[in-house]
Design an enzyme around this catalytic site. Structure first.
Site, mmCIF file in Angstrom:
data_model
loop_
_atom_site.group_PDB
_atom_site.id
_atom_site.type_symbol
_atom_site.label_atom_id
_atom_site.label_comp_id
_atom_site.label_asym_id
_atom_site.label_seq_id
_atom_site.Cartn_x
_atom_site.Cartn_y
_atom_site.Cartn_z
ATOM 1 N N CYS A 2 -11.731 -0.424 -5.243
ATOM 2 C CA CYS A 2 -12.393 -0.979 -6.430
ATOM 3 C C CYS A 2 -11.850 -0.397 -7.727
ATOM 4 C CB CYS A 2 -13.883 -0.691 -6.381
ATOM 5 S SG CYS A 2 -14.684 -1.391 -4.948
ATOM 6 N N ARG A 27 -4.297 -1.705 -7.034
ATOM 7 C CA ARG A 27 -5.150 -0.875 -6.186
ATOM 8 C C ARG A 27 -5.648 -1.648 -4.964
ATOM 9 N NH1 ARG A 27 -7.449 3.483 -9.327
ATOM 10 N NH2 ARG A 27 -9.378 3.452 -8.137
ATOM 11 N N TRP A 73 -13.130 -4.147 -3.685
ATOM 12 C CA TRP A 73 -12.555 -4.017 -2.350
ATOM 13 C C TRP A 73 -13.750 -3.739 -1.451
ATOM 14 C CZ3 TRP A 73 -11.831 -0.168 1.459
ATOM 15 C CH2 TRP A 73 -10.779 -0.406 2.364
ATOM 16 N N ASN A 99 -17.628 1.802 -8.088
ATOM 17 C CA ASN A 99 -16.648 2.159 -7.061
ATOM 18 C C ASN A 99 -17.241 3.337 -6.297
ATOM 19 O OD1 ASN A 99 -14.441 3.029 -5.583
ATOM 20 N ND2 ASN A 99 -13.314 3.809 -7.361
ATOM 21 N N GLY A 100 -17.231 3.277 -4.966
ATOM 22 C CA GLY A 100 -17.764 4.406 -4.189
ATOM 23 C C GLY A 100 -18.771 3.919 -3.164
ATOM 24 N N GLU A 474 6.279 6.355 10.375
ATOM 25 C CA GLU A 474 6.284 5.727 9.058
ATOM 26 C C GLU A 474 6.907 4.320 9.115
ATOM 27 O OE1 GLU A 474 4.771 6.200 6.439
ATOM 28 O OE2 GLU A 474 5.895 5.193 4.870
ATOM 29 N N LYS A 478 4.899 1.018 7.987
ATOM 30 C CA LYS A 478 5.407 0.071 6.978
ATOM 31 C C LYS A 478 5.412 -1.333 7.549
ATOM 32 C CE LYS A 478 5.060 1.812 4.054
ATOM 33 N NZ LYS A 478 4.765 3.168 3.773
ATOM 34 N N GLU A 481 1.767 -2.796 8.007
ATOM 35 C CA GLU A 481 0.977 -3.100 6.808
ATOM 36 C C GLU A 481 1.585 -4.224 5.972
ATOM 37 O OE1 GLU A 481 0.399 0.371 4.372
ATOM 38 O OE2 GLU A 481 2.500 0.903 4.434
ATOM 39 N N HIS A 497 5.888 7.853 29.414
ATOM 40 C CA HIS A 497 4.533 8.207 29.856
ATOM 41 C C HIS A 497 3.521 7.116 29.519
ATOM 42 C CE1 HIS A 497 5.883 12.167 31.001
ATOM 43 N NE2 HIS A 497 6.515 12.260 29.838
ATOM 44 N N LYS A 596 -4.603 0.610 -2.784
ATOM 45 C CA LYS A 596 -3.644 1.643 -3.196
ATOM 46 C C LYS A 596 -4.284 3.022 -3.221
ATOM 47 C CE LYS A 596 0.386 2.993 -4.486
ATOM 48 N NZ LYS A 596 1.353 3.108 -3.386
HETATM 49 C C1 F6R Z 1 0.861 3.371 3.340
HETATM 50 C C2 F6R Z 1 0.047 3.941 2.292
HETATM 51 C C3 F6R Z 1 -1.198 4.654 2.662
HETATM 52 C C4 F6R Z 1 -1.362 5.910 1.812
HETATM 53 C C5 F6R Z 1 -2.709 6.580 2.113
HETATM 54 C C6 F6R Z 1 -2.867 7.871 1.349
HETATM 55 O O1 F6R Z 1 1.988 2.739 2.836
HETATM 56 O O2 F6R Z 1 0.379 3.829 1.136
HETATM 57 O O3 F6R Z 1 -1.214 4.962 4.018
HETATM 58 O O4 F6R Z 1 -0.311 6.784 2.110
HETATM 59 O O5 F6R Z 1 -3.737 5.708 1.775
HETATM 60 O O6 F6R Z 1 -2.784 7.656 -0.022
HETATM 61 P P1 F6R Z 1 -2.472 8.851 -1.012
HETATM 62 O O7 F6R Z 1 -1.095 9.325 -0.731
HETATM 63 O O8 F6R Z 1 -2.614 8.255 -2.376
HETATM 64 O O9 F6R Z 1 -3.487 9.912 -0.735
#
Ligand code: F6R
Length: 601
Positions: A2, A27, A73, A99-100, A474, A478, A481, A497, A596
């Site tokens: 949010c 975000r 969100w 937000n929260g 990672e 990627k 998502e 395994h 974000k």
């Molecule tokens: C994946 C991604 C998320 C963030 C996670 C932590 O591409 O961006 O998995 O890495 O939400 O966010 P931060 O680094 O802002 O604490």
């Protein structure tokens, strides 16, 4: 997650609110809305969907100079117009954006209902607005009404409210969630983060938890958590808004992938003594550290896993890495000589913040590795090592990740140096890294063959060993998502395994190789097992010769030392996720359901 905006001044509030919401789009959100006061009445515009739709809906004749706005969100209550913010109270005179999460939502709702207050949404935000309203209608001042409300709320929040009873002010409060105020020329702004304020002002006020502020065109009045009137000074933000614009790129994710040589260079700059080949980090850490505990989420957690390798190998300090959300609830064993490192791009992730607070409350020295100057985490840790990736707008982390790895490499070397070791060759390799990344990016524009295979697949497996296992994780993150294709990262040696049961001729399997012969031999035999079962192999490697004889699509990448190789290896994986996402016609900058900054638990 949010986003909140607010404006009061002499310009048309709706324009400024919409501009602020657009700056917060990155975000992640599913609905949006604004509220103003016109002719003594609240005026609300809400949409389920994008800001562009909201823009079309806002009344052209709404010339109010004060208002609040929100991108939602969904947490409490499904995505719907009814649950979109601003949310109004039971008499329709106060509007709140929030937000929260209100954790004691049910009990507060029941007690308000008992007092005759009615509810019309499924949101926990309605608790906040109705609590304020109930107190206000019972004769309290607005600041006191808010104080009584926040004192009864358990959980984390940031909110802004306006009321038709006084169209000349905005009232805000926060606890644990981000909220900042911007000071312009005769005008004031409210926002969840500095990105929304940069086009208008660089002077920002960071509120403390449980502060209440009333913003009017005359200025800002703040009450602290003891309800004492206090002054909060402003700070000047020096982020460059231009670098957050897409320029000639189609998407922010693409731009941010290509910015990595520059971002890495900026993160190294000023932190190496080139003559002496030593680090000169700005952070001061305790002399005696017996172990290190890293906490982080998502991509930042993967950076932490690489960090463990770096720190243990280069500094000889035992290091553990936890998901922040797990760390908080597992009663971790920590010594008072432990160093806690919180890694976070945004500096706002609630789980990471709470994990850091837990360690701090136990008396540990805390260090943030963070990309956003002056973000929440930098305010609660003893020291901060900033990554200089610049604003990252694409929801999927790319340049923030590689700069985190660089910061951790620098930190591991610095810790090693303080233990009497010297690493001149590793420093030389680091200085060469931006050039290497540049040549990697120029060499990987022919990934269409791989994206051809992946975009038709339902699932993919990513295998790596040692310091490249987190890169497998990672790569899988990627891909899932950005493309919504199921993907898993596994240590290559673990495949037999269990995951080997998934292998058939439809399954693409990525092998991520490092530079060490011994591990490459092991990886090769693991990949051979995939090939024998018909799996389609794609190998990212700085040493293609080590995989000769395997039927595989090879993605050769420039070679560095074993500790920096993960930074190079991840680049084609980011690019593949991006290319497949674009090919599938998906919103690569704002994938569904993702945010974000994750400011809820
Ligand atoms: C994946 C991604 C998320 C963030 C996670 C932590 O591409 O961006 O998995 O890495 O939400 O966010 P931060 O680094 O802002 O604490």
């Amino acid at each position: 997650m949010c986003g909140i905006v607010g404006y009061i001044g002499s310009r048309r509030a709706a324009d400024l609110l919409l501009a602020g919401l657009r700056a917060l789009e990155y975000r992640g959100y599913d609905s949006a809305g604004i509220a103003t006061v016109v002719g003594g009445k609240l005026q609300l515009f809400k949409v389920q969907g994008k800001i562009a739709a909201l823009e079309a809906k806002v009344d052209r004749d709404d010339n109010s100079n004060c208002g609040i706005g929100h991108t939602r969100w969904a947490t409490h209550g499904k995505v719907s117009l009814r649950n979109a913010h601003p949310i109004v109270d039971y008499k329709g005179q106060i509007a709140v954006v929030h937000n929260g999460i209100v954790e004691n939502f049910l009990s507060l709702r029941k007690s308000l209902e008992y007092k005759g207050v009615s509810f019309s949404t499924d949101t926990d935000t309605e608790i906040i607005v109705n609590l304020i309203a109930y107190n206000l209608y019972n004769g309290e001042s607005i600041e006191r009404a808010v104080k009584l409300a926040i004192d009864s709320i358990e959980g984390y929040f940031a909110f802004a409210a306006i009321t038709s009873l006084n169209a000349e002010s905005i009232v805000v409060s926060k606890r644990g969630a981000p909220l900042i105020l911007g000071i312009g020329e005769g005008e004031f702004f409210v926002a969840s983060d500095a990105m929304a304020l940069l086009p208008f002002t660089r002077r920002v006020v960071y509120l403390e938890d449980d502060d209440i502020a009333i913003i009017s065109s005359k200025g800002i009045n703040v009450w602290d958590k003891t309800f004492k009137a206090v002054e909060r000074d402003y700070e000047v933000v020096n982020w460059d808004p231009v670098s957050a614009e897409k320029g000639s790129y189609k998407h922010f994710m693409q731009k941010e992938i290509f910015e990595q040589p520059r971002a890495v260079y900026d993160t190294i700059s000023g932190r190496i003594d080139p003559l002496d080949k030593r680090t000169i980090l700005e952070v001061e850490l305790p002399k005696e550290i017996d172990r290190i505990q890293i906490v982080a989420c998502g991509t930042s957690y993967h950076a932490g896993l690489v960090g463990k390798f770096l720190i243990e190998n280069l500094a000889g300090v035992p290091t553990e890495v936890d998901y922040a959300s797990e760390f908080r609830y597992r009663n971790p064993l920590l010594s008072d000589k432990s160093l806690l490192i919180g890694i976070t791009q945004s500096g706002e992730t609630t789980d990471t913040l709470r994990a850091v607070e837990l360690a701090r409350d136990r008396g540990l020295f805390t260090l943030a590795v963070c990309n956003v100057p002056m973000s929440q985490i930098t305010r609660i840790t003893d020291e901060t090592l900033l990554t200089h990736a610049g604003p990252e707008i694409g929801v999927a982390s790319t340049k923030a990740f590689t700069t985190q790895l660089v910061a951790l490499y620098l930190l591991a070397i610095a810790l090693g140096e303080s233990n009497g070791y010297r690493f001149p060759h590793l420093i030389e390799d680091l200085l060469h890294l931006p050039v290497l990344l540049d040549s990697c990016l120029r060499g990987i524009d022919s990934l269409d063959g791989v994206s051809d295979v992946i975009y038709r697949s339902d699932s993919a497996l990513f295998l790596g060993r040692g310091i490249n296992f987190p890169i497998a994780l990672e790569g899988a993150l990627k891909l899932k998502e950005i493309t919504y294709i199921h993907a898993e990262g596994y240590p290559a040696g673990e495949m037999k395994h269990g995951p080997i049961a998934l292998i058939d001729e439809k399954m693409p399997v990525f092998g991520i190789s490092g530079v060490e012969d011994q591990l490459n031999k092991k990886l090769k035999s693991n990949l051979q097992e995939v090939s024998t079962r018909g799996g389609k192999l794609i190998i990212v490697t700085p040493t293609p010769e080590a995989f000769s004889g395997l039927e595989a699509y090879l993605i050769p990448v420039p070679k560095s030392n074993q500790y920096l190789q993960p930074i190079v290896n991840v680049i084609p994986l980011q690019m593949i996720a991006y290319l497949v996402g674009v090919r599938l016609g998906l919103d690569v900058d704002q994938p569904r359901n993702l945010a974000k900054s994750v400011t809820v638990e």
